[in-house]
Design a protein around this motif. Structure first.
Motif, PDB file in Angstrom:
ATOM      1  N   SER A   1     -32.053 -11.830  51.437  1.00  0.00           N
ATOM      2  CA  SER A   1     -31.874 -13.266  51.519  1.00  0.00           C
ATOM      3  C   SER A   1     -30.573 -13.653  50.819  1.00  0.00           C
ATOM      4  N   LEU A   2     -29.745 -14.455  51.475  1.00  0.00           N
ATOM      5  CA  LEU A   2     -28.512 -14.925  50.851  1.00  0.00           C
ATOM      6  C   LEU A   2     -28.801 -16.000  49.810  1.00  0.00           C
ATOM      7  N   GLU A   3     -29.982 -16.567  49.878  1.00  0.00           N
ATOM      8  CA  GLU A   3     -30.349 -17.638  48.944  1.00  0.00           C
ATOM      9  C   GLU A   3     -30.771 -17.086  47.587  1.00  0.00           C
ATOM     10  N   ASP A   4     -31.688 -16.125  47.587  1.00  0.00           N
ATOM     11  CA  ASP A   4     -32.206 -15.632  46.305  1.00  0.00           C
ATOM     12  C   ASP A   4     -32.000 -14.130  46.089  1.00  0.00           C
ATOM     13  N   GLY A   5     -31.425 -13.428  47.058  1.00  0.00           N
ATOM     14  CA  GLY A   5     -31.121 -12.007  46.892  1.00  0.00           C
ATOM     15  C   GLY A   5     -32.306 -11.071  47.050  1.00  0.00           C
ATOM     16  N   LYS A   6     -33.468 -11.595  47.419  1.00  0.00           N
ATOM     17  CA  LYS A   6     -34.649 -10.743  47.591  1.00  0.00           C
ATOM     18  C   LYS A   6     -34.527  -9.939  48.879  1.00  0.00           C
ATOM     19  N   LYS A   7     -34.938  -8.687  48.798  1.00  0.00           N
ATOM     20  CA  LYS A   7     -34.891  -7.799  49.956  1.00  0.00           C
ATOM     21  C   LYS A   7     -36.292  -7.653  50.523  1.00  0.00           C
ATOM     22  N   LYS A   8     -36.362  -7.550  51.860  1.00  0.00           N
ATOM     23  CA  LYS A   8     -37.664  -7.396  52.500  1.00  0.00           C
ATOM     24  C   LYS A   8     -37.498  -6.751  53.866  1.00  0.00           C
ATOM     25  N   PHE A   9     -38.568  -6.150  54.313  1.00  0.00           N
ATOM     26  CA  PHE A   9     -38.618  -5.590  55.662  1.00  0.00           C
ATOM     27  C   PHE A   9     -39.138  -6.662  56.603  1.00  0.00           C
ATOM     28  N   VAL A  10     -38.452  -6.854  57.730  1.00  0.00           N
ATOM     29  CA  VAL A  10     -38.847  -7.856  58.706  1.00  0.00           C
ATOM     30  C   VAL A  10     -39.105  -7.130  60.029  1.00  0.00           C
ATOM     31  N   PRO A  11     -40.371  -7.122  60.498  1.00  0.00           N
ATOM     32  CA  PRO A  11     -40.697  -6.385  61.730  1.00  0.00           C
ATOM     33  C   PRO A  11     -40.137  -7.062  62.979  1.00  0.00           C
ATOM     34  N   ALA A  12     -39.641  -6.233  63.902  1.00  0.00           N
ATOM     35  CA  ALA A  12     -39.049  -6.736  65.137  1.00  0.00           C
ATOM     36  C   ALA A  12     -40.098  -7.307  66.092  1.00  0.00           C
ATOM     37  N   ARG A  13     -41.328  -6.860  65.996  1.00  0.00           N
ATOM     38  CA  ARG A  13     -42.341  -7.379  66.926  1.00  0.00           C
ATOM     39  C   ARG A  13     -42.786  -8.788  66.569  1.00  0.00           C
ATOM     40  N   LYS A  14     -42.481  -9.224  65.355  1.00  0.00           N
ATOM     41  CA  LYS A  14     -42.877 -10.559  64.926  1.00  0.00           C
ATOM     42  C   LYS A  14     -41.695 -11.540  64.875  1.00  0.00           C
ATOM     43  N   HIS A  15     -40.488 -11.032  64.693  1.00  0.00           N
ATOM     44  CA  HIS A  15     -39.310 -11.886  64.504  1.00  0.00           C
ATOM     45  C   HIS A  15     -38.188 -11.504  65.458  1.00  0.00           C
ATOM     46  N   GLN A  16     -37.336 -12.475  65.731  1.00  0.00           N
ATOM     47  CA  GLN A  16     -36.112 -12.223  66.482  1.00  0.00           C
ATOM     48  C   GLN A  16     -34.939 -12.366  65.531  1.00  0.00           C
ATOM     49  N   PHE A  17     -33.902 -11.557  65.738  1.00  0.00           N
ATOM     50  CA  PHE A  17     -32.745 -11.540  64.860  1.00  0.00           C
ATOM     51  C   PHE A  17     -31.528 -12.039  65.629  1.00  0.00           C
ATOM     52  N   THR A  18     -30.797 -12.982  65.030  1.00  0.00           N
ATOM     53  CA  THR A  18     -29.603 -13.508  65.668  1.00  0.00           C
ATOM     54  C   THR A  18     -28.423 -13.354  64.719  1.00  0.00           C
ATOM     55  N   PRO A  19     -27.521 -12.408  65.002  1.00  0.00           N
ATOM     56  CA  PRO A  19     -26.306 -12.301  64.185  1.00  0.00           C
ATOM     57  C   PRO A  19     -25.447 -13.547  64.399  1.00  0.00           C
ATOM     58  N   LEU A  20     -24.937 -14.126  63.316  1.00  0.00           N
ATOM     59  CA  LEU A  20     -24.157 -15.348  63.456  1.00  0.00           C
ATOM     60  C   LEU A  20     -22.889 -15.129  64.268  1.00  0.00           C
ATOM     61  N   GLU A  21     -22.354 -13.900  64.238  1.00  0.00           N
ATOM     62  CA  GLU A  21     -21.145 -13.637  65.018  1.00  0.00           C
ATOM     63  C   GLU A  21     -21.403 -13.732  66.523  1.00  0.00           C
ATOM     64  N   SER A  22     -22.652 -13.610  66.947  1.00  0.00           N
ATOM     65  CA  SER A  22     -22.963 -13.685  68.376  1.00  0.00           C
ATOM     66  C   SER A  22     -23.306 -15.107  68.823  1.00  0.00           C
ATOM     67  N   VAL A  23     -23.381 -16.038  67.892  1.00  0.00           N
ATOM     68  CA  VAL A  23     -23.701 -17.424  68.232  1.00  0.00           C
ATOM     69  C   VAL A  23     -22.440 -18.093  68.781  1.00  0.00           C
ATOM     70  N   ALA A  24     -22.595 -18.808  69.864  1.00  0.00           N
ATOM     71  CA  ALA A  24     -21.486 -19.536  70.465  1.00  0.00           C
ATOM     72  C   ALA A  24     -21.971 -20.911  70.901  1.00  0.00           C
ATOM     73  N   VAL A  25     -21.032 -21.821  71.025  1.00  0.00           N
ATOM     74  CA  VAL A  25     -21.336 -23.190  71.421  1.00  0.00           C
ATOM     75  C   VAL A  25     -20.704 -23.435  72.794  1.00  0.00           C
ATOM     76  N   TYR A  26     -21.466 -24.052  73.676  1.00  0.00           N
ATOM     77  CA  TYR A  26     -20.950 -24.361  75.007  1.00  0.00           C
ATOM     78  C   TYR A  26     -19.807 -25.365  74.920  1.00  0.00           C
TER      79      TYR A  26
END
Length: 135
Positions: free
Chosen positions: A30-55
């Protein structure tokens, strides 16, 4: 501006840095508090900010370019509140990205971009990158 390891994770507030991956998910910090955790792919979707674009009217504009424009206009055109009314959000964003597609970019999209920008700026993310570019 390198946003390659910065992620938005569905269902979780804030932004995260990817620090490792497994076949069934990612290890994030987490960039907010620095805590590390495992996040399962079957429950969450991941969006890299570099891949975000605006129409835009003709194609799309990537988030790093928008963030740079927001940084450059910071003194003359400070970001509005992410929860501001849609007219205020649209007026602000039309100065940041004049060619954005008003039919496909919604107020909550603009609010999220402002929220991410403010979070990264307050966390010193842009200042660290700026000094690296100057060297």
């Amino acid at each position: 501006m390198d946003l390659s390891n910065i992620l938005a994770v569905s269902g979780l507030p804030g932004l995260f840095k990817m620090i490792g991956n497994r076949k069934n998910g990612l290890i994030v910090e987490s960039l907010e508090d620095g805590k590390k955790k495992f996040v399962p792919a079957r429950k969450h979707q991941f969006t890299p900010l570099e891949s975000v674009a605006v129409y835009t009217i003709t194609e799309t504009e990537e988030l790093p370019v928008i963030f740079k424009s927001m940084l450059d206009q910071m003194e003359d055109n400070p970001p509005v509140e992410p929860k501001a009314d849609k007219t205020e959000l649209y007026n602000y964003f039309s100065k940041i990205l004049p060619a954005y597609d008003q039919d496909r970019v919604y107020p909550n999209d603009i609010g999220k971009i402002i929220k991410w920008f403010t979070f990264l700026k307050d966390g010193g993310f842009f200042e660290a990158k700026k000094s690296e570019e100057e060297e």
